[in-house]
Design a protein around this motif. Structure first.
Motif, PDB file in Angstrom:
ATOM      1  N   SER A 180       0.830  -1.202   0.000  1.00 42.13           N
ATOM      2  CA  SER A 180       0.000   0.000   0.000  1.00 42.13           C
ATOM      3  C   SER A 180       0.866   1.253   0.000  1.00 42.13           C
ATOM      4  N   ASP A 184      -0.611   4.009  -2.606  1.00 43.83           N
ATOM      5  CA  ASP A 184      -1.380   5.049  -1.926  1.00 43.83           C
ATOM      6  C   ASP A 184      -1.692   6.190  -2.906  1.00 43.83           C
ATOM      7  N   THR A 185      -2.964   6.481  -3.096  1.00 36.28           N
ATOM      8  CA  THR A 185      -3.351   7.520  -4.058  1.00 36.28           C
ATOM      9  C   THR A 185      -2.917   8.918  -3.622  1.00 36.28           C
ATOM     10  N   SER A 187       0.090   9.522  -1.853  1.00 29.18           N
ATOM     11  CA  SER A 187       1.388   9.196  -1.272  1.00 29.18           C
ATOM     12  C   SER A 187       2.181  10.447  -0.912  1.00 29.18           C
TER      13      SER A 187
END
Length: 399
Positions: A180, A184-185, A187
């Motif tokens: 993840s 992570d969109t 990040s």
């Protein structure tokens, strides 16, 4: 190492695999969903022909060309009388193309090439009884979906490695435990992420989805329906916004971590070891909670081998404990022979560092396999996407 060609070449190779699998599908079904062409297995080992022509990854067939102290080819020729001619291939696609010429006797194929060679009729079944050192290969590497079909061996395992998550310990906090961190969109490390540059990287996204979104029904990261592939593509398109650059040359990945450009992303154990040795930045590499993709390379014999006896001699020699240890340590991977670790010379912690005998660790590694329309998850279904579709998808992601 595995340095890949432009995607146009990948697309050509993908179409070859699709055609090969389609042409053999009428012969019946196996665990991989296709039956390979009927090719006779060698039954006895005869006199060596004096020559063996090999296609291999860089670092697998060393004769002192770069370092005079790194030479396991000369002792082989002295022992067997088989002169070695080696063609170093930079990609799995190049290996497949070279083996199709019929000019080579054996190849060190990765799992994203092996089924292509088998389905295309370019690899012969291997008589493991003619390879005495096969007996001490780790059992978990034998008769696997990428090196056997329907209970018939098509190669001798050589070595293995995993695609790990590496991070700069001064820049990334807290320490990641999951993939993840790279998906992570939002990040916090956007602009400093990296990922492996190849269509097979779709399997990394699929593995993450398989573990975190079970409702998608993914059973195997190399067996994706069109809908599942679309989910992986969407995930990687989102990730691309945070990517600094993709890598397919391990030396460039090493340099980018050293320079501080890369903070977080896919790595090989040998890259992390090299960055640690450089000492410019502090890094760590982990096997995330979801597991990881990886590779298990296989020595295969050409169905058109002109020097099959020398090819068998080579396969037995290269996986012998002492030689397998030399190759593994020089190349940077875990050896396949269970007795190789006692022959490691330079780094007494090598086999621990590379998890050579830690089968519990390897159970969470999903070795590269070739996607085919007939699902490679053992379900017997024919609704999966093939390698050609993965190449198209990767082009779409990178465009």
């Amino acid at each position: 190492m595995r340095v890949f060609r432009p995607l146009a070449a990948l697309a050509t190779a993908a179409l070859l695999l699709t055609a090969a699998c389609s042409s053999s599908a009428h012969q019946g079904s196996t665990a991989q969903g296709f039956s390979p062409p009927k090719i006779q297995m060698q039954q006895t080992l005869g006199q060596g022909e004096g020559t063996v022509n090999i296609v291999a990854w860089a670092g697998y067939v060393e004769y002192g060309q770069d370092n005079k102290s790194v030479d396991w080819v000369t002792p082989f020729t002295q022992q067997t009388g088989c002169k070695v001619n080696v063609k170093v291939a930079g990609t799995s696609d190049e290996m497949v193309a070279l083996m199709k010429t019929g000019q080579y006797d054996t190849v060190s194929a990765s799992g994203d090439a092996t089924l292509r060679l088998i389905a295309g009729g370019d690899a012969a079944p291997v008589n493991t009884g003619l390879v005495p050192n096969y007996a001490t290969i780790y059992p978990s590497l034998k008769m696997q979906p990428w090196n056997s079909v329907d209970g018939v061996a098509y190669g001798i395992p050589h070595g293995r490695g995993a695609n790990l998550l590496m991070y700069n310990t001064d820049k990334v906090s807290p320490a990641p435990t999951s993939w993840s961190a790279v998906f992570d969109t939002h990040s916090p490390y956007a602009g400093h992420l990296t990922a492996y540059d190849d269509p097979i990287y779709l399997a990394d996204a699929a593995l993450y989805l398989m573990k975190t979104q079970p409702a998608l029904g993914i059973r195997n990261p190399y067996a994706l329906t069109p809908a599942q592939l679309a989910q992986a593509v969407a995930l990687l398109k989102t990730q691309k916004k945070s990517i600094s650059s993709y890598w397919n040359d391990y030396t460039k990945a090493q340099a980018s971590f050293d320079s501080g450009d890369y903070w977080l992303g896919t790595t090989w154990e040998v890259i992390q070891q090299a960055v640690a040795a450089d000492g410019k930045v502090k890094t760590a590499a982990i096997l995330p909670a979801e597991g990881a993709t990886g590779w298990s390379d296989t020595w295969m014999v050409s169905a058109h081998a002109q020097h099959p006896n020398c090819a068998y001699e080579w396969m037995n020699y290269i996986v012998s404990p002492s030689v397998n240890a030399q190759v593994a340590e020089y190349f940077g991977e875990a050896p396949a022979n269970s007795q190789a670790c006692s022959s490691i010379k330079d780094n007494p912690n090598f086999c621990t560092d590379y998890h050579a005998a830690d089968e519990s660790w390897w159970r969470n590694v999903y070795y590269w396999n070739t996607p085919t329309r007939s699902c490679v998850d053992g379900s017997g279904k024919d609704d999966c996407t093939d390698y050609a579709q993965w190449v198209t998808a990767w082009n779409e992601i990178k465009s």
